[in-house]
Design an enzyme around this catalytic site. Sequence first.
Site: not given
Length: 617
Positions: A6, A68, A164, A187
């Site tokens: 992850d 990211k 994800e 999420d």
Amino acid sequence: MIVGIDLGTTRSAIAVVEAGMAGLLADAEGERLLPSVVHYPKKGAPIAGWPAQRQRALDPARTIYSVKRFIGQRTGDVREAERQVDYTLTGNPLAVKLGEDSVSPEAVSAEILKSLKARAELVLETEINRAVITVPAYFNDAQRQATKRAGAEAGFTVERILNEPTAAALACGLEKLPEQARVAVYDLGGGTFDLSILELREGVFQVLATHGNTRLGGDDIDQRIVDWLLERIDVNPDASLRARVREAAEVAKVALSTETEVTIQLPFVLGDTSFECVLSREKLEALATPVIEQTRAHCRQALADAGVAAAELNQVILVGGQTRMPLVRRRVSEWFECAEYAETRGDIRLGDSFHETDGPTLNTSQNPDEAVALGAAIQGAILSGDIRDMVLLDVTPLSLGLETFGGLMNVIIPRNTTVPTKAGEMFTNAVDGQRQMLVHVLQGEREKAVDNWSLGKFELGFKSAKRGAARVGVQFEIDADGILHVLARDTATGHEKVVEMKSAVDVDDMAVQQMVEESVEHAFEDMDARKWIEAALKAREAVNAARGGLEEFADELQNADAIRTALDLVESALETENDLPTLKGAVAKLDEATLPLADLMMDRAMEAVLRQRGMLD
Ligand code: AMP
């Protein structure tokens, strides 16, 4: 062995399946999460993780976090507010400036991945070089490609790029749910938000819809606390103070998930002046509410896209560290009318009749910041054959298509199509003697090509042909990693080109959800634009045909002048740029005026055929 990674905005983790059990791998200090932070000292090799995290306040210009947000992005893709980081961004595609040099977000991510790889090799006492890496469902092709390259740079063969939420669903062991079960995965991490609706059918997971924002998360809550604190500190903050305040803000936020009040202390903010204040959970919730509320529209949209009502869901899974915040749990259970509503509200006792709603269960069974890595490891085990009876399917977050003549978007693979997938279409040449066709690949929901994201373009040469005679087949294939391969082939010669789409060029600064929202907002004007462009193309065709006919047969026609007048009318209607009724009226008049011409052309063509066959002299 294939590990699951992850690669998070704020934290990353690595997991494996051993003897049928998935587990996270901890470092020598027992820490399972690795801060996604890399420090580049002036001399020597970069350092990642905890030691880098400690450099954030000391050397902010050379300590990179939340990278990211920038991976696979060009300058225009990232909003000004998002670029407010303690280090300097430069160039296009975006890179991080380090003194005279710069380093790409991929290279920074590769350092994080290398650190995780080293950890795995230490724990497992074997070389590890195969991995499944997760990305937010909303990552576009360029972002996925860049993530894959980061994996390769770190020495991994990236076996799959996995969404994800899909990984989280896997980690929760959803295959045990009854047939036809549907779940939502909410999420909320440090920097990204996704809401995905998954369906389980005959042991197969399918993502029905996914919606979110690649730039919304816990960091935004931290930022609000920082602003609130800076107002109170009342000194002009330099980068180092900013970084210290940010760190204190996050610590306070995390503590307030279990405490109702915390004291924030910042020694020596200015000379020997120190700062201290109390932050209550109530105040934090007031600061965080606007951020949390932003996620609600995405939940609604994903449900609408999937055609599922909240009450039809079996479960809502919470993923991402930020969902530990009680406010988030409360809001999500309210929005989805979860059965656990009363329990999570805390002010109504278990067993109250209110508790017995038949809405979905709020699933908090997995550690929210570990579920994604565990799911990735399970996917890795499926790929390596260690786990056999599960298959995973993902969907395309945005439509993919081509620019057509006239500047419209022609959708080849619609949004929310299950991948891997393949689709194609035949195209022809628009002009006589054309020898090249421009294949311009687009991603987005708008009708006009210019309003969508350009993924890339290339030319395919083909055999020169009369207008409409060439046949070029274009096929889009999205592989299991969600990466798009475009093939274009001239069917006459078999000449073809296959291009793997690498970067999103000329992309404006719209985030994916903005793209979808804007497509809804501009639906009417977009539809009008499409109608106009299509009508204008047809009108131009009619004008060209009539002009050609007139040139050849003017002498034989009794109404040549009427045709010329009708032609002028169409041409002036075309100049209005958007007056569709006038254009349609003018084209109808031209059609009427050219009826005798059409008859004449038909007669002549017939005569030519008969003559050719020797049936006329
Ligand atoms: P992730 O990207 O899933 O690692 O989530 C990281 C985000 O979750 C960061 O913004 C953290 O500050 C936040 N977070 C982690 N633990 C907690 C907690 N106990 N309470 C509130 N937020 C948390």
